[in-house]
Design a protein around this motif. Structure first.
Motif, PDB file in Angstrom:
ATOM      1  N   ALA A 129      -3.194 -46.247 -15.980  1.00 56.21           N
ATOM      2  CA  ALA A 129      -2.288 -45.795 -15.112  1.00 56.21           C
ATOM      3  C   ALA A 129      -1.207 -46.936 -14.518  1.00 56.21           C
ATOM      4  N   PRO A 130       0.184 -46.520 -14.238  1.00 65.48           N
ATOM      5  CA  PRO A 130       0.939 -47.493 -13.982  1.00 65.48           C
ATOM      6  C   PRO A 130       0.835 -48.103 -12.727  1.00 65.48           C
ATOM      7  N   TYR A 131       1.402 -49.697 -12.730  1.00 65.24           N
ATOM      8  CA  TYR A 131       1.090 -50.410 -11.674  1.00 65.24           C
ATOM      9  C   TYR A 131       1.537 -49.724 -10.340  1.00 65.24           C
ATOM     10  N   GLY A 132       0.850 -49.775  -9.352  1.00 63.27           N
ATOM     11  CA  GLY A 132       1.171 -49.153  -8.088  1.00 63.27           C
ATOM     12  C   GLY A 132       1.240 -47.911  -7.788  1.00 63.27           C
ATOM     13  N   TYR A 133       0.470 -46.984  -8.732  1.00 67.81           N
ATOM     14  CA  TYR A 133       0.319 -45.799  -8.573  1.00 67.81           C
ATOM     15  C   TYR A 133      -1.253 -45.239  -8.110  1.00 67.81           C
ATOM     16  N   VAL A 134      -1.972 -46.318  -8.068  1.00 63.04           N
ATOM     17  CA  VAL A 134      -3.623 -46.036  -7.832  1.00 63.04           C
ATOM     18  C   VAL A 134      -3.762 -46.927  -6.364  1.00 63.04           C
ATOM     19  N   PRO A 135      -3.986 -46.308  -5.229  1.00 65.01           N
ATOM     20  CA  PRO A 135      -3.775 -47.048  -3.887  1.00 65.01           C
ATOM     21  C   PRO A 135      -5.078 -47.859  -4.057  1.00 65.01           C
ATOM     22  N   ARG A 136      -5.104 -49.046  -3.300  1.00 61.23           N
ATOM     23  CA  ARG A 136      -6.170 -50.164  -3.144  1.00 61.23           C
ATOM     24  C   ARG A 136      -7.170 -49.251  -2.025  1.00 61.23           C
ATOM     25  N   PRO A 137      -8.515 -49.603  -2.173  1.00 66.93           N
ATOM     26  CA  PRO A 137      -9.200 -48.911  -0.933  1.00 66.93           C
ATOM     27  C   PRO A 137      -9.118 -49.428   0.240  1.00 66.93           C
ATOM     28  N   CYS A 138      -8.798 -48.695   1.250  1.00 68.47           N
ATOM     29  CA  CYS A 138      -8.236 -49.054   2.413  1.00 68.47           C
ATOM     30  C   CYS A 138      -9.183 -48.367   3.570  1.00 68.47           C
ATOM     31  N   VAL A 139      -9.471 -49.049   4.661  1.00 74.88           N
ATOM     32  CA  VAL A 139      -9.758 -48.305   5.993  1.00 74.88           C
ATOM     33  C   VAL A 139      -8.434 -47.931   6.664  1.00 74.88           C
ATOM     34  N   VAL A 140      -8.612 -47.059   7.514  1.00 74.75           N
ATOM     35  CA  VAL A 140      -7.425 -46.550   8.356  1.00 74.75           C
ATOM     36  C   VAL A 140      -7.336 -46.730   9.830  1.00 74.75           C
ATOM     37  N   HIS A 141      -6.315 -46.801  10.396  1.00 69.16           N
ATOM     38  CA  HIS A 141      -6.242 -47.002  12.008  1.00 69.16           C
ATOM     39  C   HIS A 141      -5.218 -45.956  12.453  1.00 69.16           C
ATOM     40  N   PRO A 142      -5.604 -44.700  12.689  1.00 66.87           N
ATOM     41  CA  PRO A 142      -4.614 -43.697  12.805  1.00 66.87           C
ATOM     42  C   PRO A 142      -4.027 -44.033  14.471  1.00 66.87           C
ATOM     43  N   GLU A 143      -2.723 -43.667  14.693  1.00 71.62           N
ATOM     44  CA  GLU A 143      -2.038 -44.027  15.647  1.00 71.62           C
ATOM     45  C   GLU A 143      -0.863 -43.050  15.818  1.00 71.62           C
ATOM     46  N   LEU A 144      -0.768 -42.553  16.816  1.00 73.93           N
ATOM     47  CA  LEU A 144       0.371 -41.563  17.230  1.00 73.93           C
ATOM     48  C   LEU A 144       1.616 -42.131  17.633  1.00 73.93           C
ATOM     49  N   VAL A 145       2.551 -41.674  16.846  1.00 80.88           N
ATOM     50  CA  VAL A 145       3.968 -42.216  17.527  1.00 80.88           C
ATOM     51  C   VAL A 145       4.903 -41.249  17.137  1.00 80.88           C
ATOM     52  N   ALA A 146       6.029 -41.542  18.091  1.00 79.18           N
ATOM     53  CA  ALA A 146       7.273 -40.484  17.985  1.00 79.18           C
ATOM     54  C   ALA A 146       8.219 -40.867  17.104  1.00 79.18           C
ATOM     55  N   GLU A 147       8.963 -39.858  16.474  1.00 75.75           N
ATOM     56  CA  GLU A 147      10.142 -40.002  15.281  1.00 75.75           C
ATOM     57  C   GLU A 147      11.206 -39.231  15.876  1.00 75.75           C
ATOM     58  N   TYR A 148      12.100 -39.698  15.071  1.00 71.68           N
ATOM     59  CA  TYR A 148      13.539 -38.664  15.195  1.00 71.68           C
ATOM     60  C   TYR A 148      14.135 -38.749  14.016  1.00 71.68           C
ATOM     61  N   PRO A 149      14.725 -37.621  13.698  1.00 69.05           N
ATOM     62  CA  PRO A 149      15.176 -37.486  12.360  1.00 69.05           C
ATOM     63  C   PRO A 149      16.391 -38.212  11.899  1.00 69.05           C
ATOM     64  N   SER A 150      16.262 -38.585  10.521  1.00 69.59           N
ATOM     65  CA  SER A 150      17.421 -39.582   9.876  1.00 69.59           C
ATOM     66  C   SER A 150      18.063 -38.566   8.898  1.00 69.59           C
ATOM     67  N   TRP A 151      17.344 -38.556   7.580  1.00 72.99           N
ATOM     68  CA  TRP A 151      18.148 -37.589   6.545  1.00 72.99           C
ATOM     69  C   TRP A 151      18.128 -36.355   6.796  1.00 72.99           C
ATOM     70  N   ASP A 152      17.166 -36.044   7.716  1.00 74.06           N
ATOM     71  CA  ASP A 152      17.057 -34.681   8.421  1.00 74.06           C
ATOM     72  C   ASP A 152      18.088 -34.096   9.334  1.00 74.06           C
ATOM     73  N   LEU A 153      18.748 -35.029   9.824  1.00 74.65           N
ATOM     74  CA  LEU A 153      19.961 -34.737  10.723  1.00 74.65           C
ATOM     75  C   LEU A 153      20.749 -33.652  10.047  1.00 74.65           C
ATOM     76  N   SER A 154      21.372 -32.616  10.414  1.00 71.08           N
ATOM     77  CA  SER A 154      22.567 -31.801  10.075  1.00 71.08           C
ATOM     78  C   SER A 154      23.788 -32.601   9.576  1.00 71.08           C
ATOM     79  N   ASP A 155      24.251 -32.405   9.112  1.00 76.61           N
ATOM     80  CA  ASP A 155      25.798 -32.854   8.587  1.00 76.61           C
ATOM     81  C   ASP A 155      26.714 -32.993   9.871  1.00 76.61           C
TER      82      ASP A 155
END
Length: 270
Positions: A129-155
Motif C-alpha cells: 500500500a502506498p504511504y499515507g493511504y492506510v490510516p493509523r489506528p485512532c480514537v475519535v473525539h466528535p465535535e459539532l461545528v458550523a461551516e460556510y461554503p467556499s468552493w461550493d459558493l455559486s459563481d
C-alpha cells in the motif's frame, strides 16, 4: 479528552451575511493515535465485523483486503446525519492500492452493532500500500461545528464577495477559504473539503444531487495560524491518522437518501 475547535477568528456572519443561509453543521472527528477496540468508534481501528461474514476484498485487486478507514456508532455522534432505519453503525473501508483511473476504491457499509456476535479479526493492510493511504489506528473525539461554503459558493456569490474576502485578508491576515469557511480533516456532514472546483454527483437512480456524508482529508489544519487546531492541541505535538492523500487532498463520500439501499459514490480530490 474532548477536542474543542476555537471560535472563528472573525465573525463570519457579520462580515459576510450573504453566507448565513448557507450555514451547515459538521461533526469533526479529531482522530488521535490510540488503541481503539473493535467495538469503538474509530479511524483506522479494527472493525466490528461478524466472523461469519467474509472480509471485503478490492474488486479491482482480487485477494487484496480492503482496509478499515472509519467506524462510527450512532450513539457517539450528535444527531446530524440520519442513519438508515434499524442501523446504528457506519463503516467505511477502502482499497489503498493504486487503480487505473482512480486512487481509492471505497466501500460504505451500515449495520446493526447489536447483531454482531463473534468478531472477525481485521486483516493487515496490503504490504505494498502506498504511504499515507492506510490510516493509523485512532480514537475519535466528535465535535459539532458550523461551516460556510467556499468552493461550493455559486459563481455569482463568489464574484460578489471576493473583493471583501480580499480586503479582510489584507487587513487581518485571515483568509475566508482556509480559515473561516469549511473545517478540514475527517468529518461527517457539512461541506466537502474541496481543494479544487466542487464536483457534486447526481444519483444515477433518481437523478437528484446526492448528500455529502463523509470527508476524509489528509490534514486537520488549513494554512498557517492554527485557526482550526483544537484548543487542547495547540501547545504540544500530537499524532493523527497519518494520511497523505495525493497532494494533501481528500476523499469525499456521497449518498442518496431517497433511493432504496442508499446508493453511494465518492470523489477523490488531490
Amino acid at each position: 479528552m474532548t477536542r474543542r475547535t476555537p471560535p472563528r477568528p472573525l465573525n463570519v456572519e457579520e462580515l459576510f451575511p450573504e453566507v448565513v443561509p448557507l450555514r451547515r453543521e459538521a461533526v469533526r472527528l479529531h482522530p488521535r493515535a490510540g488503541r481503539p477496540a473493535p467495538g469503538d468508534s474509530s479511524v483506522g481501528g479494527p472493525l466490528l465485523w461478524p466472523a461469519e461474514e467474509p472480509w471485503r476484498e478490492c474488486p479491482r485487486h482480487p485477494g487484496s483486503p480492503m482496509v478499515a478507514v472509519v467506524q462510527l456508532h450512532r450513539a457517539d455522534l450528535p444527531d446530524l446525519v440520519p442513519f438508515p432505519e434499524g442501523r446504528d453503525l457506519l463503516q467505511l473501508l477502502w482499497c489503498p492500492l493504486r487503480h487505473e483511473g482512480q486512487w481509492v476504491v471505497p466501500l460504505l457499509h451500515w449495520r446493526t452493532a447489536g447483531e454482531v456476535g463473534e468478531v472477525r479479526p481485521t486483516p493487515e493492510a496490503p504490504a505494498d500500500a502506498p504511504y499515507g493511504y492506510v490510516p493509523r489506528p485512532c480514537v475519535v473525539h466528535p465535535e459539532l461545528v458550523a461551516e460556510y461554503p467556499s468552493w461550493d459558493l455559486s459563481d455569482e456569490l463568489w464574484d460578489a464577495l471576493e473583493p471583501r474576502f480580499a480586503q479582510v485578508d489584507q487587513e487581518t491576515g485571515w483568509d475566508y477559504q482556509y480559515h473561516l469557511s469549511t473545517a478540514p480533516g475527517i468529518k461527517l456532514g457539512g461541506y466537502p473539503g474541496w481543494s479544487q472546483d466542487a464536483q457534486w454527483p447526481d444519483c444515477p437512480g433518481c437523478g437528484t444531487a446526492m448528500d455529502h456524508l463523509l470527508t476524509v482529508e489528509s490534514t486537520e489544519e488549513h494554512g498557517p495560524g492554527q485557526a482550526w487546531t483544537p484548543v487542547e492541541d495547540r501547545d504540544h505535538r500530537w499524532e493523527g491518522a497519518g494520511l497523505s492523500l495525493g497532494d494533501l487532498g481528500g476523499v469525499y463520500v456521497f449518498e442518496c437518501r431517497t433511493c432504496p439501499g442508499r446508493p453511494f459514490t465518492h470523489r477523490y480530490d488531490s
